[in-house]
Design a protein around this motif. Structure first.
Motif, PDB file in Angstrom:
ATOM      1  N   GLU A  89       0.837  -1.207   0.000  1.00 51.11           N
ATOM      2  CA  GLU A  89       0.000   0.000   0.000  1.00 51.11           C
ATOM      3  C   GLU A  89       0.867   1.250   0.000  1.00 51.11           C
TER       4      GLU A  89
ATOM      5  N   ARG B 198       0.908   4.135  -2.823  1.00 50.56           N
ATOM      6  CA  ARG B 198       0.717   5.575  -2.592  1.00 50.56           C
ATOM      7  C   ARG B 198       1.876   6.372  -3.196  1.00 50.56           C
TER       8      ARG B 198
ATOM      9  N   GLY C 206      -5.446   2.208  -6.068  1.00 51.71           N
ATOM     10  CA  GLY C 206      -5.665   1.139  -5.114  1.00 51.71           C
ATOM     11  C   GLY C 206      -4.876  -0.103  -5.470  1.00 51.71           C
TER      12      GLY C 206
ATOM     13  N   LYS D 257      -8.721  -2.814  -2.843  1.00 52.29           N
ATOM     14  CA  LYS D 257      -8.661  -1.896  -1.718  1.00 52.29           C
ATOM     15  C   LYS D 257      -8.244  -0.540  -2.261  1.00 52.29           C
TER      16      LYS D 257
ATOM     17  N   LEU E 116      -6.840   3.152  -2.002  1.00 54.90           N
ATOM     18  CA  LEU E 116      -5.829   3.775  -1.148  1.00 54.90           C
ATOM     19  C   LEU E 116      -6.275   5.170  -0.745  1.00 54.90           C
ATOM     20  N   GLU E 117      -6.174   5.457   0.550  1.00 55.84           N
ATOM     21  CA  GLU E 117      -6.463   6.804   1.017  1.00 55.84           C
ATOM     22  C   GLU E 117      -5.250   7.677   0.712  1.00 55.84           C
ATOM     23  N   PRO E 118      -5.472   8.986   0.633  1.00 57.41           N
ATOM     24  CA  PRO E 118      -4.345   9.896   0.365  1.00 57.41           C
ATOM     25  C   PRO E 118      -3.233   9.747   1.410  1.00 57.41           C
ATOM     26  N   LYS E 119      -2.035  10.148   1.048  1.00 53.47           N
ATOM     27  CA  LYS E 119      -0.853  10.015   1.915  1.00 53.47           C
ATOM     28  C   LYS E 119      -1.064  10.616   3.296  1.00 53.47           C
TER      29      LYS E 119
ATOM     30  N   GLN F 186      -3.791  10.987   5.147  1.00 51.68           N
ATOM     31  CA  GLN F 186      -4.653  10.166   5.993  1.00 51.68           C
ATOM     32  C   GLN F 186      -3.974   8.868   6.392  1.00 51.68           C
ATOM     33  N   ALA F 187      -3.037   8.409   5.584  1.00 54.27           N
ATOM     34  CA  ALA F 187      -2.381   7.132   5.835  1.00 54.27           C
ATOM     35  C   ALA F 187      -1.250   7.252   6.845  1.00 54.27           C
TER      36      ALA F 187
END
Length: 177
Positions: free
Chosen positions: A92, A96, A102, A141, A143-146, A148-149
Motif C-alpha cells: 500500500e 501511494r 488502489g 482496496k 488507497l487513502e491519500p498520503k 490520511q495514511a
C-alpha cells in the motif's frame, strides 16, 4: 496475391519466445492507443536470515494506476504473526508513492479471502465453480491519500522495524497480531 491466414496450433510446451510474440504487439498497441502504463514491478521478499534463501513474500506490479498483487505467501510456520499484513501495508505504501488508486488481487475460496477482507479489501467480482466446488474472488482496496495514511504508517513502521531486528539465527516470525 492474397496473404494466407496463420494456422492455429495448440502448444503443450510454449517457450518464452512464443509468449513474447503475443505480448510484444499487444504492448505496442496499448502504448499507441492507451494512457501510459507506468509499469513497475513490486516485489517484497521474505528471506531466511541464516541462508538468505527467499522463503515467501509478495510478487506484483503497478500499472495503469493500480497495484496488482499476483502472489502473496508467508511460510506456514510464520502465519498468524502479522507478516502478511506487513507485506500488504508495504505494498500500500509503495502504491501511494506511485500515486496508485488502489490495490487489487484474486484469491480462491480455499485460500485467503477472509485475510484480505480483514485487511480492508472488498469483493468486486467472483467466478463461480473455479475450480469446481469453489470460487475465485476478485478483490480491491482503495488507497487513502498520503496524509490520511500517516497514522497507520507509524504502526506499520514499528512492526516492520521489529521484523528486521528480530531473532538472528532463525526464520523471523513476529509475535504480534
Amino acid at each position: 496475391m492474397s496473404q494466407s491466414l496463420p494456422e492455429i496450433v495448440m502448444s503443450e510446451t510454449p517457450g518464452p519466445a512464443d509468449r513474447e510474440a503475443i505480448l510484444k504487439p499487444l504492448i505496442a498497441y496499448n502504448r499507441s492507443n492507451g494512457p501510459p502504463s507506468h509499469f513497475q514491478p513490486l516485489v517484497l521478499l521474505l528471506r531466511d536470515p541464516n541462508t538468505g534463501e527467499t522463503v515467501g513474500g509478495l510478487w506484483g506490479k503497478s500499472a495503469f494506476d493500480w497495484v496488482f498483487i499476483e502472489y502473496l505467501v508467508v511460510p506456514e510456520q510464520c502465519r498468524g504473526q502479522n507478516i502478511g499484513t506487513l507485506l500488504l501495508r508495504k505494498a500500500e505504501e509503495v502504491g501511494r508513492e506511485r500515486n496508485c488508486v488502489g490495490l487489487w488481487l484474486d484469491t480462491f475460496g480455499f485460500q485467503a479471502r477472509g485475510f484480505y477482507e480483514k485487511n480492508g479489501f472488498e469483493l468486486f467480482g467472483a467466478l463461480d465453480d473455479h475450480p469446481r466446488g469453489s470460487n475465485r474472488y476478485f478483490m480491491r482496496k482503495l488507497l487513502e491519500p498520503k496524509e490520511q495514511a500517516s497514522s497507520t504508517s507509524l504502526q506499520a513502521d514499528f512492526a516492520e522495524r521489529e521484523l528486521r531486528n528480530c531473532g538472528k539465527g532463525e526464520l523471523c516470525c513476529l509475535g504480534t497480531d
